[in-house]
Design a protein around this motif. Structure first.
Motif, PDB file in Angstrom:
ATOM      1  N   UNK A   1       0.845  -1.190   0.000  1.00  9.45           N
ATOM      2  CA  UNK A   1       0.000   0.000   0.000  1.00  9.45           C
ATOM      3  C   UNK A   1       0.886   1.247   0.000  1.00  9.45           C
ATOM      4  N   UNK A   2       0.638   2.137  -0.960  1.00  4.23           N
ATOM      5  CA  UNK A   2       1.373   3.397  -1.008  1.00  4.23           C
ATOM      6  C   UNK A   2       2.567   3.332  -1.930  1.00  4.23           C
ATOM      7  N   UNK A   3       2.293   3.262  -3.236  1.00  3.36           N
ATOM      8  CA  UNK A   3       3.365   3.082  -4.216  1.00  3.36           C
ATOM      9  C   UNK A   3       3.950   4.449  -4.589  1.00  3.36           C
ATOM     10  N   UNK A   4       4.702   5.007  -3.659  1.00  2.00           N
ATOM     11  CA  UNK A   4       5.362   6.281  -3.892  1.00  2.00           C
ATOM     12  C   UNK A   4       6.804   6.100  -4.296  1.00  2.00           C
TER      13      UNK A   4
ATOM     14  N   UNK B   1       2.903  -4.949   2.941  1.00  2.00           N
ATOM     15  CA  UNK B   1       3.784  -3.864   3.368  1.00  2.00           C
ATOM     16  C   UNK B   1       3.138  -2.524   3.059  1.00  2.00           C
ATOM     17  N   UNK B   2       3.726  -1.455   3.589  1.00  3.88           N
ATOM     18  CA  UNK B   2       3.100  -0.145   3.411  1.00  3.88           C
ATOM     19  C   UNK B   2       4.106   0.975   3.600  1.00  3.88           C
TER      20      UNK B   2
ATOM     21  N   UNK C   1       4.085  -5.402   7.389  1.00  4.05           N
ATOM     22  CA  UNK C   1       5.422  -4.810   7.437  1.00  4.05           C
ATOM     23  C   UNK C   1       5.397  -3.335   7.045  1.00  4.05           C
ATOM     24  N   UNK C   2       5.611  -2.482   8.021  1.00  2.00           N
ATOM     25  CA  UNK C   2       5.735  -1.054   7.738  1.00  2.00           C
ATOM     26  C   UNK C   2       7.124  -0.768   7.181  1.00  2.00           C
ATOM     27  N   UNK C   3       7.165   0.022   6.122  1.00  2.00           N
ATOM     28  CA  UNK C   3       8.437   0.505   5.580  1.00  2.00           C
ATOM     29  C   UNK C   3       8.493   2.022   5.688  1.00  2.00           C
ATOM     30  N   UNK C   4       7.733   2.564   6.643  1.00  2.00           N
ATOM     31  CA  UNK C   4       7.720   4.005   6.859  1.00  2.00           C
ATOM     32  C   UNK C   4       8.837   4.421   7.802  1.00  2.00           C
TER      33      UNK C   4
END
Length: 478
Positions: A30-33, A126-127, A185-188
């Motif tokens: 989620x969140x393909x930045x 993931x996000x 899995x947060x990747x923030x």
């Protein structure tokens, strides 16, 4: 004509080293930045030759014309895009990333997203949803159940709109079907991002169904990770420049520094890709790595960007070339941060400091100051809290910290393009107040409000007056 395949790439462009057609999705993101594309996807790209079961499906959560245009661009390019890695020396390398195998826009295809999440082949979700995206109430430290979108998801859980609703509904379907839970899995760029994610998703799950929440808590995992790579926004002018240099016709190119780091707890519910082969450091505890990165790189990033915004600089390398701003950042690191920081194995704090300054000076990044300064309230709390608390508890010099806060508050008051997505009406009112004290009530500073802040607040007020009367440069501590 856009980048549709990797069959015939210009000379010098690195193609995927695996058969793209044969890889299978194992991750939903989620969140393909830009950061995700230059970081997590970059790492996954390098291990698909060893294990083809970890390709990625991207998900966008927001509706609207911009989101629809982004989805259409990914579809038009079969989700391929180019990544240019550039060192401070100017040396560059271009590769095409192929691990992103589909892109779903959730508002248009909610059931397709749920089906993909519910598929037992999906083993990691993931996000990258930004520091403020986890819906944690700043006053209580708990998941905010009063959020309108969350309330709607709780009323109609099988038709979700938030990431919390999608993930928990998918886990409910997996439980009912007898499938395993996945890793969340947060990747923030958050301290203990896995712990924050755990609080958020379990907070939602408990409000929806206590029994389901217990199953999620027992079966899903939430690894903490430290992520690092400078990845600036890509303007139309930069797109043109990147394509001219690469020879590609890519509507979705991005540029990143050659430095990258990912330190990750090895805690996965149902397997993981062999990311250690791409350089990921798997550890039992990421705490010391997080502290170094957040308190040195991220903290100095905003210490530089807040006053630089007021001074009219556009990019970080330009701001660092200002001798006064550079001196302040170096003094902040040397005097406020390093003396109270513990280095993890293999890291020297002085070497890391020098690396940070070198990375900030990379002109190829053209890293936009407004991007770095955005969502400052969340970043101040995450990046500055420990340093501020150490200074207050040890009763050391608070002048540089006060300058950073004063510059932040003056930026809130005067820069119309600045974005604070977590602010509600009350916070906006405080931020725009003309007096010097009201903005100190913002939740940005709640994390050290239990300490004696008399001297710090007085210094902030003093420096805000100096900034307004004599300019930013006059307020920079000697």
């Amino acid at each position: 004509m856009t980048l549709k395949s990797v069959d015939s790439l210009p000379s010098g462009v690195v193609a995927p080293d695996y058969d793209v057609a044969s890889v299978r999705p194992g991750i939903v993101h989620f969140g393909v930045g830009n950061f995700f594309r230059a970081h997590e996807a970059f790492y996954v790209e390098q291990v698909l030759k060893d294990d083809p079961n970890w390709a990625i499906i991207g998900v966008g959560l927001t509706a609207g014309e911009r989101s629809e245009r982004k989805a259409a661009q990914y579809k038009a390019q079969n989700c391929f895009y180019s990544l240019t890695e550039t060192a401070p020396s100017g040396d560059s390398k271009v590769r095409v990333i192929g691990c992103l195998r589909d892109y779903l826009l959730a508002p248009d295809s909610p059931e397709a997203v749920l089906e993909r999440l519910s598929d037992p082949a999906t083993r990691i979700v993931s996000m990258t949803i930004t520091e403020g995206g986890y819906n944690i109430d700043e006053s209580t430290g708990e998941f905010d159940l009063t959020n309108d979108a969350v309330q709607q998801d709780l009323k109609t859980p099988e038709r979700p709109s938030t990431i919390f609703g999608y993930v928990v509904e998918a886990l409910r379907r997996r439980r009912d079907a007898g499938h395993k839970a996945f890793t969340i899995m947060s990747a923030d760029n958050l301290r203990h991002n896995g712990t924050v994610a755990r609080k958020a998703f379990l907070g939602y799950a408990k409000a929806r169904d206590a029994e389901l929440a217990s199953w999620v808590e027992a079966n899903a995992t939430f690894p903490n990770g430290m992520v690092d790579r400078i990845t600036p926004t890509v303007s139309s002018a930069v797109i043109e420049k990147l394509n001219k240099a690469s020879g590609l016709e890519d509507d979705l190119p991005l540029v990143a520094e050659d430095f990258h780091q990912w330190v990750l707890e090895d805690s996965f519910a149902d397997g993981r890709p062999p990311l250690e082969k791409a350089g990921v450091q798997f550890v039992d505890d990421v705490t010391d790595y997080e502290h170094v990165k957040i308190r040195m790189l991220n903290a100095s990033h905003i210490m530089l960007s807040f006053p630089a915004t007021l001074m009219g600089y556009e990019n970080i390398d330009q701001a660092l070339a200002d001798e006064d701003l550079r001196r302040n950042v170096e003094a902040f690191l040397n005097k406020d941060v390093i003396p109270t920081l513990h280095a993890p194995p293999g890291v020297t704090l002085e070497g890391y400091r020098d690396s940070v300054i070198s990375r900030f000076s990379n002109p190829a990044m053209a890293d936009q100051i407004l991007r770095i300064a955005s969502d400052g309230s969340s970043k101040v709390q995450v990046f500055w809290t420990e340093t501020v608390r150490q200074a207050l508890e040890r009763k050391t010099d608070v002048s540089r910290i006060a300058f950073g806060i004063a510059a932040y508050l003056e930026m809130l008051r005067t820069v119309p393009d600045h974005s604070e997505p977590t602010f509600k009406a009350k916070q906006k009112e405080l931020a725009s107040a003309e007096d010097y004290e009201s903005a100190l009530k913002l939740p940005s500073f709640d994390a050290w409000r239990d300490l004696d802040t008399t001297e710090l607040n007085a210094k902030v007020i003093e420096l805000r007056k100096v900034i307004r009367e004599k300019g930013v440069r006059a307020a920079i501590p000697a």
